[in-house]
Design a protein around this motif. Structure first.
Motif, short mmCIF file in Angstrom:
data_model
loop_
_atom_site.label_atom_id
_atom_site.label_comp_id
_atom_site.label_asym_id
_atom_site.label_seq_id
_atom_site.Cartn_x
_atom_site.Cartn_y
_atom_site.Cartn_z
N ALA A 1 -23.47 28.75 -5.40
CA ALA A 1 -24.32 29.28 -6.48
C ALA A 1 -24.16 30.78 -6.70
O ALA A 1 -23.97 31.22 -7.84
N PRO A 2 -24.20 31.62 -5.65
CA PRO A 2 -24.06 33.05 -5.91
C PRO A 2 -22.68 33.43 -6.46
O PRO A 2 -22.54 34.40 -7.21
N LEU A 3 -21.66 32.64 -6.11
CA LEU A 3 -20.32 32.91 -6.63
C LEU A 3 -20.21 32.42 -8.07
O LEU A 3 -19.56 33.04 -8.91
N ALA A 4 -20.86 31.28 -8.35
CA ALA A 4 -20.89 30.78 -9.73
C ALA A 4 -21.53 31.82 -10.64
O ALA A 4 -21.10 32.01 -11.78
N ALA A 5 -22.54 32.52 -10.12
CA ALA A 5 -23.21 33.55 -10.91
C ALA A 5 -22.24 34.69 -11.23
O ALA A 5 -22.45 35.44 -12.18
N GLN A 6 -21.18 34.80 -10.46
CA GLN A 6 -20.15 35.82 -10.73
C GLN A 6 -18.96 35.23 -11.48
O GLN A 6 -17.88 35.82 -11.51
N GLY A 7 -19.15 34.03 -12.00
CA GLY A 7 -18.11 33.44 -12.86
C GLY A 7 -17.09 32.58 -12.16
O GLY A 7 -16.05 32.27 -12.73
N VAL A 8 -17.35 32.19 -10.90
CA VAL A 8 -16.38 31.35 -10.18
C VAL A 8 -16.77 29.88 -10.37
O VAL A 8 -17.84 29.46 -9.90
N CYS B 1 -13.68 23.96 -18.93
CA CYS B 1 -14.63 24.52 -19.88
C CYS B 1 -15.94 24.54 -19.10
O CYS B 1 -16.37 23.51 -18.58
N LEU B 2 -16.50 25.67 -18.90
CA LEU B 2 -17.65 25.79 -18.00
C LEU B 2 -18.81 25.00 -18.57
O LEU B 2 -19.26 25.23 -19.68
N LYS B 3 -19.24 24.00 -17.78
CA LYS B 3 -20.20 23.02 -18.31
C LYS B 3 -21.65 23.41 -18.01
O LYS B 3 -22.56 22.84 -18.55
N ARG B 4 -21.83 24.35 -17.08
CA ARG B 4 -23.22 24.60 -16.68
C ARG B 4 -23.91 25.60 -17.58
O ARG B 4 -23.26 26.40 -18.21
#
Ligand SMILES: [Zn+2]
Ligand SMILES: [Zn+2]
Length: 267
Positions: free
Chosen positions: A97-104, A264-267
């Motif tokens: 989650a914290p990495l997803a918040a940085q676009g990963v 394609c980022l789905k979240r």
């Protein structure tokens, strides 16, 4: 183990590349990799990565996975493991989650279910991912005498494609890992199936020898490609030298935008 190529040397350009196939410390087969360190290393190298943890392994305790491995392709076994409180999906979601918040981007590497027409993934664990990689790691009837391995493989690839995966991980590697000859006669039917379902074929050198001929055929038939380090160890993050060489060999380097799959980022 040292880095066997120079792809991580400073100055090498990763422009246009995206490697969605990086594992984390939650994989039973992880070496020294951690999600945070892999992200930091990739960012320093200018490489875009995503995480794709083994879905089947997340249903079982990490240290005990070998005990469950034979059952892990069955939805019924995954359900039983989840009910027994073994699932580590929440831990994986919290890790990325914290990495997803940085676009990963974050996703899963899933297998075909042995006891159903779809993926070896419970409905409750299906949502919220940026991508799904589909993999054949074992022949389901491979140990039986007279087993038709080509058919076994095609059934699994069919389930993965109709189950909605974005990328087919390391196509045909299972034959190499099991000491079998790669059935080249399957190149065309697999490439056609990938193209028909919009699934990309992954160039993956992790304990593998991908055949450029198959990937050239994928491009000819309209399937996209993906590059995957399949990193389980830190030295593998960004070790994409062989992948670049293969892309060059099949004439894809000049048109990466067009031929490479991206989520394609789905979240
Ligand atoms: Zn795999
Ligand atoms: Zn993998």
């Amino acid at each position: 183990m040292g880095n066997p190529d120079s792809s991580s040397a400073p100055g090498r350009s990763f422009a246009g590349l995206f490697d969605p196939h990086v594992h984390t410390e939650l994989a039973g087969c992880a070496e020294d990799i951690t999600a945070a360190a892999a992200f930091a290393r990739a960012r320093a190298m200018g490489l875009a990565i995503g995480f794709s943890e083994h879905a089947d392994q997340l249903y079982f305790p990490r240290e005990d996975y070998a005990r469950y491995e034979a059952e892990a392709g069955k939805l019924s076994a995954l359900g039983a493991a989840a009910r027994a409180g073994h699932s580590r999906f929440a831990a994986y979601r919290a890790l990325v989650a914290p990495l997803a918040a940085q676009g990963v981007p974050a996703g899963l590497e899933v297998e075909a279910a042995e006891d159903s027409p779809g993926l070896a993934l419970l409905d409750e664990d299906r949502g919220g991912w940026d991508h799904l990689l589909g993999a054949v790691h074992e022949f389901r009837q491979g140990q039986r005498p007279g087993a038709n391995l080509a058919r076994d493989f095609m059934v699994q690839v069919g389930k993965l494609c109709s189950g909605g995966v974005d990328v087919l991980s390391h196509p045909f590697r299972v034959f190499i890992r099991k000491g079998r000859e790669v059935p080249k006669e399957l190149y065309r039917p697999v490439a056609e199936m990938l193209a028909a379902h919009g699934v990309a074929a992954e160039i993956n050198f992790h304990t593998n020898r991908p055949d450029p001929e198959f990937f050239a055929l994928c491009l000819e038939l309209g399937a996209r490609l993906s590059v995957g380090s399949d990193a389980h160890a830190m030295w593998e993050v960004g070790a994409l030298g062989p992948h670049l060489a293969l892309l060059r060999q099949i004439g894809a380097m000049e048109r990466l935008e067009e031929v490479l799959w991206r989520p394609c980022l789905k979240r």
